[in-house]
Design a protein around this motif. Structure first.
Motif, PDB file in Angstrom:
ATOM      1  N   TYR A 159      29.853  92.008  33.535  1.00 31.12           N
ATOM      2  CA  TYR A 159      29.567  90.586  33.354  1.00 31.12           C
ATOM      3  C   TYR A 159      30.853  89.849  33.017  1.00 31.12           C
TER       4      TYR A 159
ATOM      5  N   GLU B 119      27.314  87.701  27.503  1.00 27.32           N
ATOM      6  CA  GLU B 119      26.337  87.984  28.565  1.00 27.32           C
ATOM      7  C   GLU B 119      25.825  89.418  28.443  1.00 27.32           C
TER       8      GLU B 119
ATOM      9  N   ASP C  87      23.331  89.524  25.606  1.00 28.11           N
ATOM     10  CA  ASP C  87      22.048  88.973  26.046  1.00 28.11           C
ATOM     11  C   ASP C  87      21.298  89.984  26.901  1.00 28.11           C
TER      12      ASP C  87
END
Length: 277
Positions: free
Chosen positions: A173, A178, A181
């Motif tokens: 990512y 990110e 998450d």
């Protein structure tokens, strides 16, 4: 005609004066010898505990180190212009001259040293894994068949996939946020990078109790301050600043302020030039 000539000459003189003021009116040169120019420093904007942009400014261990170094170079905190430098852009930012130096969890390795120079190291971290608190991943080989996340340009995930868990499914990512998450939502099973970075995330209020560190020391990560290749003068100045930071205990304070809440067990301050393989 004489009046016009005098007026034209005066105009030229005024223009030259303004130009001189704009280009060289400051006493400080780009190496931080004193005065009023700005210095642009590369950091991460999304790494809690290391380099984080907040509504109130910038925080983290890297930020504290960079601020201390800049002060020793002759710049106040107000002189600093912070620039976000993601992992994949660090060498390019230095080569282009976008930043004077970079303090952004920048591990020293042979490949990077072909492109840039490093002062330091100023922190010894270790690669580890962050997993969900109820996960049974306890060792790196458990990642075979699992989804492993890291950021584009980072060497951490490549290390795991090449040498430890070749059947891991690598997901790259743009940022660690990110990855976090993805880990929280179940899109990935583990995040790998330096333990200092992982500890910073795990300690955030919104993530407390959700994640845990596997406690592995997969690699040694020697954080250095990246500078443009061949700038030995700046490298020497930064090394002296780092030595002073350790000597006057400002380094210890920065560690406590930024990693203390995460109960991060840091290594002692490394000696300049001492790269732990």
């Amino acid at each position: 005609m004489k009046v016009r000539k005098v007026t034209a000459a005066a105009t030229v003189a005024l223009a030259l004066s303004v130009t001189a003021t704009a280009c060289g009116g400051s006493n400080k040169d780009d190496n931080g010898s004193g005065g009023g120019k700005k210095i642009t420093i590369g950091i991460k904007f999304d790494q809690p505990g290391l380099g984080l942009k907040t509504p109130d400014g910038y925080t983290g261990f890297d930020v504290d180190v960079a601020t201390y170094v800049a002060k020793e170079l002759g710049y106040s905190a107000d002189d600093i212009q912070w620039k976000e430098t993601p992992s994949a852009d660090r060498e390019t930012a230095l080569e282009r001259g976008d930043v004077k130096f970079i303090a952004a969890s920048y591990s020293i390795n042979d490949e990077r040293q072909k492109k840039v120079d490093f002062a330091g190291p100023y922190l010894l971290a270790h690669q580890d894994l962050l997993v969900r608190s109820d996960d049974k991943i306890t060792k790196a080989t458990d990642l075979n068949g699992k989804k492993l996340c890291s950021v584009t340009g980072s060497t951490s995930a490549q290390n795991v996939k090449k040498t430890i868990a070749p059947k891991a499914q690598l997901k790259e990512y743009g940022t660690y946020s990110e990855c976090i998450d993805g880990l929280s939502g179940g899109a990935v099973d583990a995040l790998t990078t330096d333990d200092s970075i992982l500890a910073g995330y795990a300690a955030q209020d919104q993530y407390k109790g959700k994640f845990k560190l596997a406690g592995l020391k997969l690699t040694n990560e020697n954080y250095g301050i990246g500078i443009k290749k061949g700038d030995t003068k700046l490298k020497d100045k930064i090394n002296k600043a780092l030595e002073k930071m350790v000597k006057d205990k400002a380094w210890d304070k920065a560690v406590k302020d930024n990693f203390g809440p995460a109960h991060y067990k840091n290594e002692p301050a490394p000696k300049i030039g001492d790269i732990v393989k």
